[in-house]
Design a protein around this motif. Structure first.
Motif, mmCIF file in Angstrom:
data_model
loop_
_atom_site.group_PDB
_atom_site.id
_atom_site.type_symbol
_atom_site.label_atom_id
_atom_site.label_comp_id
_atom_site.label_asym_id
_atom_site.label_seq_id
_atom_site.Cartn_x
_atom_site.Cartn_y
_atom_site.Cartn_z
ATOM 1 N N GLY A 44 59.321 42.443 8.389
ATOM 2 C CA GLY A 44 59.350 42.079 9.638
ATOM 3 C C GLY A 44 58.672 40.505 9.457
ATOM 4 N N SER A 45 57.491 40.427 10.406
ATOM 5 C CA SER A 45 56.997 39.020 10.061
ATOM 6 C C SER A 45 56.434 38.512 8.841
ATOM 7 N N SER A 46 56.413 39.418 7.904
ATOM 8 C CA SER A 46 55.848 38.999 6.639
ATOM 9 C C SER A 46 57.107 38.545 5.584
ATOM 10 N N PHE A 47 58.104 38.087 6.316
ATOM 11 C CA PHE A 47 59.457 37.814 5.405
ATOM 12 C C PHE A 47 59.464 37.001 4.372
ATOM 13 N N SER A 48 58.724 35.830 4.720
ATOM 14 C CA SER A 48 58.506 34.714 3.487
ATOM 15 C C SER A 48 57.747 35.374 1.986
ATOM 16 N N GLU A 49 56.728 36.207 2.298
ATOM 17 C CA GLU A 49 56.020 37.041 1.165
ATOM 18 C C GLU A 49 56.814 37.931 0.818
ATOM 19 N N GLY A 50 57.856 38.718 1.754
ATOM 20 C CA GLY A 50 58.733 39.558 1.087
ATOM 21 C C GLY A 50 59.885 38.855 0.012
ATOM 22 N N ARG A 51 60.372 37.813 0.642
ATOM 23 C CA ARG A 51 61.268 36.859 -0.045
ATOM 24 C C ARG A 51 60.640 36.930 -1.726
ATOM 25 N N ARG A 52 59.626 36.449 -1.813
ATOM 26 C CA ARG A 52 58.971 36.052 -3.003
ATOM 27 C C ARG A 52 58.885 37.720 -3.714
ATOM 28 N N ILE A 53 58.637 38.820 -3.230
ATOM 29 C CA ILE A 53 58.650 39.825 -3.863
ATOM 30 C C ILE A 53 60.063 40.291 -4.443
ATOM 31 N N PHE A 54 61.019 39.991 -3.640
ATOM 32 C CA PHE A 54 62.449 40.251 -4.105
ATOM 33 C C PHE A 54 62.862 39.432 -5.178
ATOM 34 N N GLU A 55 62.565 38.139 -5.414
ATOM 35 C CA GLU A 55 62.573 37.479 -6.508
ATOM 36 C C GLU A 55 61.894 37.991 -7.859
ATOM 37 N N LEU A 56 60.690 38.452 -7.592
ATOM 38 C CA LEU A 56 59.930 39.001 -8.618
ATOM 39 C C LEU A 56 60.660 40.120 -9.336
ATOM 40 N N GLN A 57 61.184 41.419 -8.342
ATOM 41 C CA GLN A 57 61.826 42.443 -8.437
ATOM 42 C C GLN A 57 63.264 42.164 -9.103
ATOM 43 N N SER A 58 63.893 41.180 -8.852
ATOM 44 C CA SER A 58 65.207 40.834 -9.273
ATOM 45 C C SER A 58 65.214 40.557 -10.864
ATOM 46 N N GLU A 59 64.136 39.832 -11.164
ATOM 47 C CA GLU A 59 63.907 39.386 -12.566
ATOM 48 C C GLU A 59 63.409 40.492 -13.276
ATOM 49 N N GLN A 60 62.619 41.580 -12.745
ATOM 50 C CA GLN A 60 62.148 42.759 -13.247
ATOM 51 C C GLN A 60 63.114 43.709 -13.726
ATOM 52 N N ALA A 61 64.026 43.685 -12.790
ATOM 53 C CA ALA A 61 65.200 44.827 -13.041
ATOM 54 C C ALA A 61 66.001 44.215 -14.501
ATOM 55 N N GLN A 62 66.090 43.114 -14.765
ATOM 56 C CA GLN A 62 66.735 42.597 -15.881
ATOM 57 C C GLN A 62 65.750 42.910 -17.027
ATOM 58 N N ASN A 63 64.327 42.568 -16.763
ATOM 59 C CA ASN A 63 63.388 42.937 -17.981
ATOM 60 C C ASN A 63 63.381 44.199 -18.401
ATOM 61 N N VAL A 64 63.458 44.917 -17.447
ATOM 62 C CA VAL A 64 63.215 46.627 -17.772
ATOM 63 C C VAL A 64 64.399 46.951 -18.518
ATOM 64 N N VAL A 65 65.553 46.523 -17.987
ATOM 65 C CA VAL A 65 66.891 46.737 -18.788
ATOM 66 C C VAL A 65 66.653 46.362 -20.361
ATOM 67 N N LYS A 66 66.096 45.319 -20.706
ATOM 68 C CA LYS A 66 65.985 44.696 -22.106
ATOM 69 C C LYS A 66 64.829 45.608 -22.482
#
Length: 528
Positions: free
Chosen positions: A226-248
């Protein structure tokens, strides 16, 4: 009296003992290595083949890895023909070839470990529906999954039961209605951006793959926080990169202790995990304080999760919350991957296929305008979009976001008349099941949404055989969330644009953490 070399008899005796112990240790390790890489695989192969299981022969020391790598490189060396949907041959070439040669249940070898491919939907469902603890996630994968998301998909036993019960409440259809404004806001921003980019001729080429990644990341961030949307956006960026890292990292799990080595990848993965956890911990702490003060708006997923956790804990008489803060952090991390990347993939391939088959694009648009008009946030209307639902199911069949599931036998288990020892891995190739002519007919490789006109249960010969959200008690808890989000976004696009493939588009489905377009998905949009 001294020995010839000047050492005392006691010292010499101690040295002999140490040498003997060293030799015994070396022999023990040599025996372990010989047994693990030669004797045990051959014993297992004989035992399984004696029961009628066909498959490849074990080859010391790497099993089928050389062929696995060779077929994978050959499959990805060139793009697919634009009209082809042969995803299984490209994304799972080894499994597809093994099934074709040895049958729907066959034995292969991941180095010295037996790996059984199961392309039979009945056995597929039996493995995924297991409630007796015989089959579970691969332990080698679980050991590194915590760096990405130690959530529902990795839990077992009573912990899984408790978490699943709590999370089910948050994803109940009635609760999802509260999230429609977040869906609508994010989709409207996407549409507005596309409309502004269209030139004077009313046409614009856009790579929709990164666009949908951003859309679904925004949806999760708004829906979850909800209102913590901007912080959530950063978490999304981290988790998107993390998904690729875990595959490797998962590709290197055959090296003992690899995840503990100070490699650049491991350091980056652990740093991402720490940063995401700290961001989530801060959001949760602020929300819990707001709830105590009576100032919290709990219409988002985090609020629903915290409310249900408190309620369930009180009802069970527990003095402590069933889900700890660390548990909630793990579930929210998982939500970012399960709720964003997979939906982005679904929307991307839907746009590609509706560009290839404009008659279905026209049918979908007619239905959307008839049912919804220019409205986009009518919950009941969206759930009555039959043609759109048929299209999404057919896209999920041909281009499943998750290509393959793996399970490990935690104990000796009988399956399909064959007894497997503990430790055997079962590969469940969703893409192969979804493209099997024996299940879907000779037109299995064609885009035909009408096969779902009477629902999923009547679309295949062995029903059901659509496993895009998994199956059984562990079926994806967010499937209604994903489909509702996809229907809303697609409806809003159809209301405002017609579209076709750009000449620059290259058809190359690519297996990463999900089935992604290797060179993007370039679409030409035209305002309606």
């Amino acid at each position: 009296m001294a020995t010839v070399d000047g050492a005392s008899p006691a010292v010499a005796s101690m040295e002999l003992v140490l040498y003997a112990l060293g030799a015994l240790a070396a022999l023990w390790w040599a025996w372990r290595a010989l047994d693990g890489a030669w004797l045990r695989p051959r014993r297992l192969a004989r035992a399984l083949q004696a029961q009628g299981l066909r498959g490849t022969s074990y080859r010391f020391p790497s099993g089928d890895m050389q062929e696995y790598v060779r077929l994978g490189a050959a499959a990805l060396s060139a793009p697919m023909p634009p009209s082809s949907h042969a995803v299984a041959q490209r994304a799972l070439p080894f499994d597809h070839a093994a099934i074709k040669q040895h049958g729907n249940v066959c034995l292969t070898w991941f180095r010295s470990e037996p790996r059984v491919i199961v392309n039979d939907p009945k056995l597929f469902r039996e493995i995924l529906s297991d409630k007796n603890g015989r089959f579970g996630k691969q332990k080698s994968i679980l050991s590194i999954q915590g760096l990405f998301a130690d959530g529902l998909t990795s839990h077992q036993g009573s912990k899984w039961v408790a978490h699943r019960r709590i999370i089910n409440h948050a994803f109940h259809l009635e609760k999802l209605k509260r999230m429609l404004p977040a869906f609508a806001t994010c989709s409207s921003e996407l549409i507005r951006r596309w409309q502004d980019s269209v030139g004077d001729d009313g046409v614009q080429e856009i790579d929709v793959w990164p666009e949908f990644q951003n859309l679904t990341g925004d949806v999760i961030s708004r829906s979850a926080f909800g209102s913590s949307f901007s912080e959530g956006r950063r978490i999304f960026e981290l988790q998107s990169e993390q998904a690729q890292n875990v595959v490797k990292m998962s590709r290197a799990t055959h090296f003992p202790g690899y995840s503990f080595l100070p490699t650049k990848l491991n350091r980056r993965t652990k740093a991402n995990a720490r940063e995401a956890a700290e961001l989530l911990r801060g959001i949760i702490t602020k929300r819990e304080k707001a709830m105590k003060d009576g100032h919290a708006d709990n219409d988002d997923l985090l609020g629903l999760l915290l409310e249900t956790n408190i309620k369930e804990s009180q009802e069970t008489g527990s003095s402590k919350p069933i889900m700890t803060t660390e548990d909630i952090i793990g579930e929210l991390k998982l939500l970012y991957f399960a709720g964003s990347d997979t939906t982005a993939v679904l929307l991307t391939w839907t746009m590609v296929l509706l560009s290839m088959y404009p008659e279905w694009q026209d049918r979908a648009r007619e239905e959307v305008l008839w049912v919804l008009g220019k409205n986009s946030s009518d919950f009941e209307g969206i759930n009555h979009l039959k043609v759109v639902t048929m299209i999404l199911h057919e896209v999920l069949r041909l281009y499943p976001p998750i290509l393959l599931l793996s399970r490990e036998a935690y104990e000796e288990a009988e399956l399909g008349g064959i007894t497997y020892p503990a430790g055997v891995t079962f590969a469940l190739p969703i893409a192969c099941i979804h493209h099997d002519p024996e299940l879907w007919g000779e037109d299995a490789g064609e885009f035909k949404p009408e096969r779902f006109a009477e629902g999923v249960s009547r679309a295949s010969r062995d029903s059901p055989a659509l496993f895009h959200f998994g199956w059984g008690p562990r079926i994806c808890v967010g499937q209604s969330f994903a489909l509702l989000e996809a229907k809303m976004a697609l409806s809003m696009i159809l209301q405002r644009f017609s579209f076709e493939l750009s000449p620059s588009y290259t058809h190359a489905p690519f297996p990463v953490s999900t089935l992604q377009p290797q060179y993007g998905a370039q679409i030409k949009l035209a305002k309606i």
